[in-house]
Motif scaffolding. Sequence first.
Motif, mmCIF file in Angstrom:
data_model
loop_
_atom_site.group_PDB
_atom_site.id
_atom_site.type_symbol
_atom_site.label_atom_id
_atom_site.label_comp_id
_atom_site.label_asym_id
_atom_site.label_seq_id
_atom_site.Cartn_x
_atom_site.Cartn_y
_atom_site.Cartn_z
ATOM 1 N N PRO A 86 1.064 -1.353 0.103
ATOM 2 C CA PRO A 86 0.545 -0.034 0.108
ATOM 3 C C PRO A 86 0.327 1.344 0.355
ATOM 4 O O PRO A 86 0.568 2.153 -1.350
ATOM 5 C CB PRO A 86 -0.951 0.193 0.776
ATOM 6 N N ALA A 87 1.989 1.139 0.723
ATOM 7 C CA ALA A 87 2.800 2.227 0.563
ATOM 8 C C ALA A 87 3.450 3.104 -0.704
ATOM 9 O O ALA A 87 3.374 4.005 -1.111
ATOM 10 C CB ALA A 87 4.080 2.613 1.757
ATOM 11 N N ILE A 88 3.393 1.672 -1.527
ATOM 12 C CA ILE A 88 4.134 2.028 -3.076
ATOM 13 C C ILE A 88 2.630 2.405 -3.863
ATOM 14 O O ILE A 88 2.937 3.403 -4.449
ATOM 15 C CB ILE A 88 4.626 0.806 -3.722
ATOM 16 N N CYS A 89 1.378 1.793 -3.742
ATOM 17 C CA CYS A 89 0.417 1.614 -4.637
ATOM 18 C C CYS A 89 0.203 3.499 -4.371
ATOM 19 O O CYS A 89 -0.205 4.132 -5.124
ATOM 20 C CB CYS A 89 -0.794 0.665 -4.084
ATOM 21 N N GLY A 90 -0.242 3.895 -3.095
ATOM 22 C CA GLY A 90 -0.485 5.049 -2.844
ATOM 23 C C GLY A 90 0.750 6.334 -3.093
ATOM 24 O O GLY A 90 0.251 7.142 -3.395
ATOM 25 N N ARG A 91 1.694 6.246 -3.615
ATOM 26 C CA ARG A 91 3.081 6.886 -4.053
ATOM 27 C C ARG A 91 2.608 6.801 -5.679
ATOM 28 O O ARG A 91 2.130 7.590 -6.366
ATOM 29 C CB ARG A 91 3.975 6.529 -3.635
ATOM 30 N N VAL A 92 2.869 5.868 -6.500
ATOM 31 C CA VAL A 92 2.386 5.342 -7.618
ATOM 32 C C VAL A 92 1.704 5.424 -9.011
ATOM 33 O O VAL A 92 1.286 5.294 -10.260
ATOM 34 C CB VAL A 92 3.987 4.167 -8.001
ATOM 35 N N CYS A 93 0.730 4.724 -8.001
ATOM 36 C CA CYS A 93 -0.940 4.521 -8.819
ATOM 37 C C CYS A 93 -1.796 5.507 -9.481
ATOM 38 O O CYS A 93 -1.895 6.572 -9.043
ATOM 39 C CB CYS A 93 -1.907 3.190 -8.217
ATOM 40 N N PRO A 94 -2.004 5.099 -11.243
ATOM 41 C CA PRO A 94 -2.702 6.251 -11.680
ATOM 42 C C PRO A 94 -4.208 5.953 -11.286
ATOM 43 O O PRO A 94 -4.815 5.872 -11.128
ATOM 44 C CB PRO A 94 -2.968 5.533 -12.639
ATOM 45 N N GLN A 95 -4.729 6.610 -9.578
ATOM 46 C CA GLN A 95 -5.848 6.823 -9.013
ATOM 47 C C GLN A 95 -6.981 7.524 -9.691
ATOM 48 O O GLN A 95 -7.949 7.386 -9.557
ATOM 49 C CB GLN A 95 -5.808 7.258 -7.673
ATOM 50 N N GLU A 96 -6.236 8.244 -10.793
ATOM 51 C CA GLU A 96 -7.510 9.641 -11.261
ATOM 52 C C GLU A 96 -7.823 8.538 -12.667
ATOM 53 O O GLU A 96 -8.937 9.549 -12.350
ATOM 54 C CB GLU A 96 -6.870 11.093 -11.504
ATOM 55 N N SER A 97 -7.376 7.607 -12.599
ATOM 56 C CA SER A 97 -8.092 7.129 -14.094
ATOM 57 C C SER A 97 -8.726 5.651 -13.359
ATOM 58 O O SER A 97 -9.032 4.827 -13.887
ATOM 59 C CB SER A 97 -6.847 6.627 -15.466
ATOM 60 N N GLN A 98 -8.872 5.259 -12.038
ATOM 61 C CA GLN A 98 -8.899 3.858 -10.819
ATOM 62 C C GLN A 98 -10.252 4.343 -10.464
ATOM 63 O O GLN A 98 -11.066 4.655 -10.667
ATOM 64 C CB GLN A 98 -7.399 3.555 -10.710
ATOM 65 N N CYS A 99 -9.217 4.486 -9.066
ATOM 66 C CA CYS A 99 -10.135 4.487 -7.874
ATOM 67 C C CYS A 99 -10.783 5.601 -8.039
ATOM 68 O O CYS A 99 -12.155 6.026 -7.652
ATOM 69 C CB CYS A 99 -9.195 3.652 -6.476
ATOM 70 N N GLU A 100 -9.985 7.009 -8.180
ATOM 71 C CA GLU A 100 -10.729 7.992 -7.963
ATOM 72 C C GLU A 100 -11.455 9.026 -9.400
ATOM 73 O O GLU A 100 -12.203 9.385 -9.153
ATOM 74 C CB GLU A 100 -9.185 9.503 -7.142
ATOM 75 N N GLY A 101 -11.263 7.713 -10.023
ATOM 76 C CA GLY A 101 -11.572 8.049 -11.489
ATOM 77 C C GLY A 101 -13.090 7.564 -11.460
ATOM 78 O O GLY A 101 -13.970 8.238 -11.404
ATOM 79 N N ALA A 102 -13.626 6.746 -10.682
ATOM 80 C CA ALA A 102 -15.360 6.307 -9.868
ATOM 81 C C ALA A 102 -15.488 6.910 -8.568
ATOM 82 O O ALA A 102 -16.609 6.685 -8.274
ATOM 83 C CB ALA A 102 -15.046 4.689 -10.155
ATOM 84 N N CYS A 103 -15.050 7.792 -7.926
ATOM 85 C CA CYS A 103 -15.430 8.385 -6.891
ATOM 86 C C CYS A 103 -16.663 9.503 -7.480
ATOM 87 O O CYS A 103 -16.469 9.993 -8.262
ATOM 88 C CB CYS A 103 -14.460 9.021 -5.856
ATOM 89 N N VAL A 104 -17.444 9.222 -6.620
ATOM 90 C CA VAL A 104 -19.024 10.145 -6.339
ATOM 91 C C VAL A 104 -18.818 11.406 -6.097
ATOM 92 O O VAL A 104 -19.078 12.630 -6.437
ATOM 93 C CB VAL A 104 -20.780 9.822 -5.950
ATOM 94 N N ARG A 105 -18.073 11.733 -5.590
ATOM 95 C CA ARG A 105 -17.547 13.164 -5.239
ATOM 96 C C ARG A 105 -16.919 13.788 -6.629
ATOM 97 O O ARG A 105 -16.632 15.540 -6.603
ATOM 98 C CB ARG A 105 -17.073 13.105 -3.730
#
Length: 465
Positions: A86-105
């Motif tokens: 998780p410490a690695i994913c929290g830094r280098v994952c493309p969240q904007e096109s994955q989890c955060e891309g699906a966030c309703v906020r």
Amino acid sequence: MLNPALVKERMPEQDPELRNKNFSEVALGYTPRQAAAEAKRCLNCKNAKCVAGCPVNVPIPQFIEQVAAGDFSAAYRIIAEQNALPAICGRVCPQESQCEGACVRGLKGEPVAIGALERFVADQFLEGSPAGNPAPERKAQKVAVVGSGPAGLTCAGELARQGYGVTIFEALHQPGGVLMYGIPEFRLPKALVQKELDKLRLMGVTFQLNVIAGKSITIDELFEQGFQAVFIGSGAGLPKFMGIPGENLNGVYSANEFLTRSNLMKSYDPASPTPIFVGEKVAVVGGGNVAMDAARTAKRLGAAEVSIIYRRGEAELPARKAEIHHAREEGIRFQLLTNPLRILGENGWVTGIECVAMELGPPDSSGRRSPVPQAGSEQVTKVDTVIVAIGQSPNPLISQSAQGLAVQRWGGIVVNKETMATSKHGVYAGGDAVTGAATVISAMGAGKKAAKAIAEYLALAESVS
């Protein structure tokens, strides 16, 4: 109480004029107060689309709820059930096109900063209890994992957690794969990767370094040594070049070589036995995250002027928006709609690069608009160094030495997408060796899926023996 703010809690960063001269991490991380404030922006959706957007299906609302409540240990336990790094994913994952891309906020304002919260929780854990979990009771069956990048580490961790004996075979002198040699220190501190590796060692995973699968040892020989299954997560380390005149001049690097010599061989250290020539003016060809990493590294190594040369436009840049933003802040120039024709040299060394202006034509087979040269627009720019960052493919050593292992025409290993099983009995594969260069979290998802299938395969084999 819900935080109604429409924008994310901003994570502190080093000043661009300071950080482009050092290799310390750019983003400094949330404080507990900032993390709690951001966590309270989460709506805790019952049908959380963010979870479906995560390749390893982390229960995102549940861990964020614990962050909001201030129970960071509970938040870590929830994440660690699904995500080994998780410490690695929290830094280098493309969240904007994955989890955060699906966030309703994100429908009205910015999405919840899921990646930053994951990083915060993991960092809290590593600071307080870096040792991790001890090895479980050991089963007799053994698995060989080829490659110690994110796919291999995830597969190894999942199997070790179930008690299987796991040995990782790594071609380089340090484990970690692309996490160590590919991603620069200023995006992913190596001490943090080392802590994740130490967690695996505590679980009983062993490493054999300087072993080149396909040359030092073949897949068939691994079975002869008593391994009952093999996972290939050897990545995509074979660089591509443009095929233009001048690519054999001194001062031309693949991004793979340039970053490996900086990240793994510490060429930025004046005392390093393998220093790297950078020069005053550097051209980096390509528009992905690797190109951004190479350009920002060249700047930190002392180049006065660094340019990204990319044949399409701003909207088509494949790099993460955050990486493009950081590169611009640090003084990297962008020459878009520009394509190299040849690299010029004198006495064997690079002196310049000739490029032609491009315009976008109709979409090609990938759906992207094709770049078309503009006749008469050729220009020569003086440069000392050219770094080619236009992609990598899997090294063919393994496929050429493993009889019965089917591969794609471009070199990727053919797998069953549900189990990651290859055409060779008992052999599984995942990550960039299958897909070509992709994301860390996608590679981890493949490693996790393969580990589940390998455990089922070994359990079945044991039941009939």
